[in-house]
Design a protein around this motif. Structure first.
Motif, PDB file in Angstrom:
ATOM      1  N   MET A 103       0.835  -1.208   0.000  1.00  0.00           N
ATOM      2  CA  MET A 103       0.000   0.000   0.000  1.00  0.00           C
ATOM      3  C   MET A 103       0.865   1.252   0.000  1.00  0.00           C
ATOM      4  O   MET A 103       0.611   2.202  -0.742  1.00  0.00           O
ATOM      5  N   ARG A 104       1.872   1.257   0.857  1.00  0.00           N
ATOM      6  CA  ARG A 104       2.719   2.443   0.993  1.00  0.00           C
ATOM      7  C   ARG A 104       3.672   2.618  -0.192  1.00  0.00           C
ATOM      8  O   ARG A 104       3.797   3.713  -0.736  1.00  0.00           O
ATOM      9  N   GLU A 105       4.366   1.543  -0.573  1.00  0.00           N
ATOM     10  CA  GLU A 105       5.442   1.670  -1.550  1.00  0.00           C
ATOM     11  C   GLU A 105       4.990   1.504  -2.995  1.00  0.00           C
ATOM     12  O   GLU A 105       5.507   2.187  -3.873  1.00  0.00           O
ATOM     13  N   LEU A 106       4.051   0.604  -3.256  1.00  0.00           N
ATOM     14  CA  LEU A 106       3.629   0.369  -4.635  1.00  0.00           C
ATOM     15  C   LEU A 106       2.403   1.182  -5.022  1.00  0.00           C
ATOM     16  O   LEU A 106       2.309   1.688  -6.136  1.00  0.00           O
ATOM     17  N   LYS A 107       1.454   1.293  -4.105  1.00  0.00           N
ATOM     18  CA  LYS A 107       0.206   1.998  -4.398  1.00  0.00           C
ATOM     19  C   LYS A 107       0.230   3.453  -3.927  1.00  0.00           C
ATOM     20  O   LYS A 107      -0.706   4.203  -4.194  1.00  0.00           O
ATOM     21  N   GLU A 108       1.280   3.833  -3.206  1.00  0.00           N
ATOM     22  CA  GLU A 108       1.432   5.195  -2.679  1.00  0.00           C
ATOM     23  C   GLU A 108       0.201   5.640  -1.904  1.00  0.00           C
ATOM     24  O   GLU A 108      -0.226   6.798  -1.992  1.00  0.00           O
ATOM     25  N   CYS A 109      -0.378   4.715  -1.160  1.00  0.00           N
ATOM     26  CA  CYS A 109      -1.542   4.996  -0.315  1.00  0.00           C
ATOM     27  C   CYS A 109      -1.047   5.219   1.111  1.00  0.00           C
ATOM     28  O   CYS A 109      -0.411   4.340   1.695  1.00  0.00           O
ATOM     29  N   HIS A 110      -1.296   6.391   1.639  1.00  0.00           N
ATOM     30  CA  HIS A 110      -0.800   6.741   2.967  1.00  0.00           C
ATOM     31  C   HIS A 110      -1.922   6.895   3.986  1.00  0.00           C
ATOM     32  O   HIS A 110      -1.760   7.556   5.004  1.00  0.00           O
ATOM     33  N   ALA A 111      -3.055   6.265   3.703  1.00  0.00           N
ATOM     34  CA  ALA A 111      -4.174   6.288   4.646  1.00  0.00           C
ATOM     35  C   ALA A 111      -3.758   5.600   5.945  1.00  0.00           C
ATOM     36  O   ALA A 111      -2.966   4.657   5.920  1.00  0.00           O
ATOM     37  N   PRO A 112      -4.272   6.052   7.073  1.00  0.00           N
ATOM     38  CA  PRO A 112      -3.995   5.369   8.337  1.00  0.00           C
ATOM     39  C   PRO A 112      -4.304   3.883   8.211  1.00  0.00           C
ATOM     40  O   PRO A 112      -5.285   3.498   7.561  1.00  0.00           O
ATOM     41  N   PHE A 113      -3.471   3.069   8.831  1.00  0.00           N
ATOM     42  CA  PHE A 113      -3.537   1.614   8.675  1.00  0.00           C
ATOM     43  C   PHE A 113      -3.555   0.976  10.054  1.00  0.00           C
ATOM     44  O   PHE A 113      -2.702   1.269  10.885  1.00  0.00           O
ATOM     45  N   ILE A 114      -4.534   0.117  10.288  1.00  0.00           N
ATOM     46  CA  ILE A 114      -4.645  -0.576  11.563  1.00  0.00           C
ATOM     47  C   ILE A 114      -4.691  -2.078  11.299  1.00  0.00           C
ATOM     48  O   ILE A 114      -5.531  -2.556  10.539  1.00  0.00           O
ATOM     49  N   PHE A 115      -3.758  -2.798  11.924  1.00  0.00           N
ATOM     50  CA  PHE A 115      -3.764  -4.254  11.843  1.00  0.00           C
ATOM     51  C   PHE A 115      -4.762  -4.811  12.846  1.00  0.00           C
ATOM     52  O   PHE A 115      -4.752  -4.416  14.017  1.00  0.00           O
ATOM     53  N   LEU A 155      -9.466   4.101  15.527  1.00  0.00           N
ATOM     54  CA  LEU A 155      -9.747   4.630  14.190  1.00  0.00           C
ATOM     55  C   LEU A 155      -9.865   6.156  14.229  1.00  0.00           C
ATOM     56  O   LEU A 155      -9.262   6.855  13.405  1.00  0.00           O
ATOM     57  N   MET A 156     -10.617   6.670  15.188  1.00  0.00           N
ATOM     58  CA  MET A 156     -10.771   8.129  15.307  1.00  0.00           C
ATOM     59  C   MET A 156      -9.431   8.803  15.606  1.00  0.00           C
ATOM     60  O   MET A 156      -9.137   9.872  15.058  1.00  0.00           O
ATOM     61  N   LYS A 157      -8.602   8.169  16.423  1.00  0.00           N
ATOM     62  CA  LYS A 157      -7.274   8.719  16.738  1.00  0.00           C
ATOM     63  C   LYS A 157      -6.416   8.787  15.476  1.00  0.00           C
ATOM     64  O   LYS A 157      -5.789   9.808  15.201  1.00  0.00           O
ATOM     65  N   GLN A 158      -6.415   7.710  14.699  1.00  0.00           N
ATOM     66  CA  GLN A 158      -5.631   7.684  13.463  1.00  0.00           C
ATOM     67  C   GLN A 158      -6.105   8.729  12.463  1.00  0.00           C
ATOM     68  O   GLN A 158      -5.300   9.423  11.850  1.00  0.00           O
ATOM     69  N   LEU A 159      -7.406   8.864  12.311  1.00  0.00           N
ATOM     70  CA  LEU A 159      -7.955   9.854  11.384  1.00  0.00           C
ATOM     71  C   LEU A 159      -7.679  11.279  11.867  1.00  0.00           C
ATOM     72  O   LEU A 159      -7.423  12.176  11.053  1.00  0.00           O
ATOM     73  N   ALA A 160      -7.722  11.507  13.169  1.00  0.00           N
ATOM     74  CA  ALA A 160      -7.421  12.833  13.717  1.00  0.00           C
ATOM     75  C   ALA A 160      -5.962  13.204  13.487  1.00  0.00           C
ATOM     76  O   ALA A 160      -5.635  14.364  13.228  1.00  0.00           O
ATOM     77  N   ASN A 161      -5.065  12.226  13.556  1.00  0.00           N
ATOM     78  CA  ASN A 161      -3.647  12.490  13.327  1.00  0.00           C
ATOM     79  C   ASN A 161      -3.394  12.949  11.898  1.00  0.00           C
ATOM     80  O   ASN A 161      -2.536  13.792  11.645  1.00  0.00           O
ATOM     81  N   VAL A 162      -4.158  12.423  10.943  1.00  0.00           N
ATOM     82  CA  VAL A 162      -4.029  12.832   9.551  1.00  0.00           C
ATOM     83  C   VAL A 162      -4.545  14.252   9.354  1.00  0.00           C
ATOM     84  O   VAL A 162      -3.958  15.051   8.635  1.00  0.00           O
ATOM     85  N   ALA A 163      -5.643  14.557  10.031  1.00  0.00           N
ATOM     86  CA  ALA A 163      -6.279  15.867   9.895  1.00  0.00           C
ATOM     87  C   ALA A 163      -5.442  16.976  10.538  1.00  0.00           C
ATOM     88  O   ALA A 163      -5.528  18.132  10.142  1.00  0.00           O
ATOM     89  N   ALA A 164      -4.633  16.622  11.532  1.00  0.00           N
ATOM     90  CA  ALA A 164      -3.845  17.628  12.273  1.00  0.00           C
ATOM     91  C   ALA A 164      -2.679  18.152  11.478  1.00  0.00           C
ATOM     92  O   ALA A 164      -2.210  17.634  10.557  1.00  0.00           O
TER      93      ALA A 164
END
Length: 122
Positions: free
Chosen positions: A66-78, A113-122
């Motif tokens: 996702m990060r290296e080939l698709k250049e997708c930097h969305a928050p990721f949770i395992f 999930l909300m924490k990860q999304l808030a970190n992107v928005a900040a």
């Protein structure tokens, strides 16, 4: 409305996680394989919830792709019931992913999930 991509080969878990995330007000896209995930329009994905143990490739490989080939930097949770995390933790740290152990607790999932999304928005 933010869109969350859920990747899990287990239909029960996929449905459970989808229901939890939808009940919190997010749009959910579910797929049962990494290949199906890579075929999504990733520019419209706000976050990714991904199982670690899958037959085709593990969650760490999905994150790297996702990060290296698709250049997708969305928050990721395992989402993992994996006992040995030695191979997962370095990848999670390197790419800024979070770990949520199974069984999944709905409040903890939404909080993370909300924490990860808030970190992107900040």
């Amino acid at each position: 409305m933010q869109t969350v991509l859920v990747i899990d080969d287990d239909l029960f878990v996929l449905s459970l996680v989808s229901d939890i995330v939808q009940s919190a007000g997010y749009h959910v896209v579910t797929v049962q394989s990494p290949e199906a995930a890579f075929q999504q329009d990733l520019e419209n994905i706000s976050a990714i919830l991904c199982d670690y143990n899958m037959p085709e490739m593990n969650g760490a490989d999905v994150l790297i792709a996702m990060r290296e080939l698709k250049e997708c930097h969305a928050p990721f949770i395992f989402l993992t019931g994996h006992e040995q995390l030695d191979d997962l933790i370095p990848v999670a740290i390197r790419y800024g992913a979070e770990l949520l152990p199974k069984p999944i607790h709905p409040v903890e999932l939404i909080r993370l999930l909300m924490k990860q999304l808030a970190n992107v928005a900040a």
